[in-house]
Scaffold this active site. Structure first.
Site, PDB file in Angstrom:
ATOM      1  CG  HIS A   1      -2.260  -4.584  -1.360  1.00  0.00           C
ATOM      2  ND1 HIS A   1      -0.983  -5.054  -1.582  1.00  0.00           N
ATOM      3  CD2 HIS A   1      -2.458  -3.622  -2.299  1.00  0.00           C
ATOM      4  CE1 HIS A   1      -0.435  -4.408  -2.597  1.00  0.00           C
ATOM      5  NE2 HIS A   1      -1.319  -3.526  -3.047  1.00  0.00           N
TER       6      HIS A   1
ATOM      7  CB  SER B   1       4.815   4.588  -3.714  1.00  0.00           C
ATOM      8  OG  SER B   1       3.876   3.667  -4.227  1.00  0.00           O
ATOM      9  CB  SER B   2       6.168   0.917  -7.739  1.00  0.00           C
ATOM     10  OG  SER B   2       5.179   0.192  -7.020  1.00  0.00           O
ATOM     11  CD  GLU B   3       0.700   0.669  -7.896  1.00  0.00           C
ATOM     12  OE1 GLU B   3       0.558   1.323  -8.949  1.00  0.00           O
ATOM     13  OE2 GLU B   3       0.421  -0.539  -7.802  1.00  0.00           O
TER      14      GLU B   3
ATOM     15  N   GLY C   1       9.042   0.394  -0.204  1.00  0.00           N
ATOM     16  CA  GLY C   1       9.735  -0.666   0.524  1.00  0.00           C
ATOM     17  C   GLY C   1      10.211  -0.346   1.921  1.00  0.00           C
TER      18      GLY C   1
ATOM     19  CG  HIS D   1      -3.344  -4.166  -7.198  1.00  0.00           C
ATOM     20  ND1 HIS D   1      -2.726  -3.392  -8.152  1.00  0.00           N
ATOM     21  CD2 HIS D   1      -2.753  -3.819  -6.028  1.00  0.00           C
ATOM     22  CE1 HIS D   1      -1.791  -2.637  -7.598  1.00  0.00           C
ATOM     23  NE2 HIS D   1      -1.799  -2.881  -6.303  1.00  0.00           N
TER      24      HIS D   1
ATOM     25  N   GLY E   1       0.813  -1.204   0.000  1.00  0.00           N
ATOM     26  CA  GLY E   1       0.000   0.000   0.000  1.00  0.00           C
ATOM     27  C   GLY E   1       0.851   1.260   0.000  1.00  0.00           C
TER      28      GLY E   1
END
Length: 227
Positions: A97, A74-76, A46, A159, A28
């Site tokens: 999540h 964040s990758s999002e 991470g 997801h 998240g």
């Protein structure tokens, strides 16, 4: 330090998210948007929430360019950017999540109007976004298309979920409401019967939500079901 208050809020709500069972580990992410700066503060990739400090929060523009901060974001970030581009009233996004929303996501089910509380998202049904790999432009584009249905909540297939709000408090409240409604919907499905409210009933509920709770100063709306 740019967006100091937003950074502190992201740290605070990241810890709440873990404590409230909306996420596990480092899953998240949370962001806050400053329309004056045209930038968002977003949680780093991470790093456990309990170890995250305000200086770990990364400041990006909506194209993902780094403005301030040394950590990997964040990758999002594109997913969050989609909210800010599509709904100018959204200034914070919570992506989790959480268990029950994720079960619905893995069933390929939207969040239906089994309870009027989903009116908090501004819709009679919280849409299902088709599956795309996390952190990709394709996922962000699919989310943007779903947001055009005027829902501030999304179920992301296989997801998790996203919730947007005018403040981080309201976005987080919507995330809690969505998780509760998902649990109710799954309970109904398990019992073998689900009474879904009609479009007319939900329209009436959404109208009532405009004056539900304590309306805040400055024209901002009420905090909602979990506010």
């Amino acid at each position: 330090m740019l967006m100091k208050t937003a950074r502190e809020q992201i740290v605070e709500y990241g810890n709440r998210m873990a404590a409230d069972g909306l996420t596990l580990g480092t899953a998240g992410n949370i962001s806050v948007y400053d329309p004056g700066l045209h930038c968002m503060a977003i949680s780093p990739s991470g790093i456990p929430y309990e170890d995250t400090r305000p200086e770990d929060i990364v400041i990006l523009d909506l194209d993902g360019n780094r403005v301030e901060g040394d950590r990997k974001p964040s990758s999002e970030y594109l997913l969050h950017s989609a909210f800010y581009r599509e709904d100018f009233g959204v200034q914070a996004v919570v992506h989790t999540h959480s268990m029950y929303c994720t079960i619905l996501a893995c069933m390929g089910e939207p969040l239906r109007a089994v309870h009027y509380a989903i009116a908090e998202a501004g819709t009679g049904e919280i849409p299902l976004v088709p599956y795309h790999t996390f952190g990709t432009p394709e996922l962000a584009e699919a989310a943007a298309a779903a947001l055009r249905k005027k829902s501030r909540g999304l179920i992301l297939a296989n997801h998790g979920m996203c919730a947007g709000g005018s403040t981080l408090k309201s976005a987080y409240g919507l995330a809690l409401t969505m998780e509760w409604c998902a649990r109710v919907q799954l309970g109904c499905l398990s019992a073998g019967k689900m009474n879904v409210l009609t479009d007319e009933q939900m329209a009436e509920a959404m109208e009532h939500y405009k004056t539900y709770g304590q309306v805040r100063k400055g024209g901002a709306g009420p905090m909602g079901y979990n506010g």
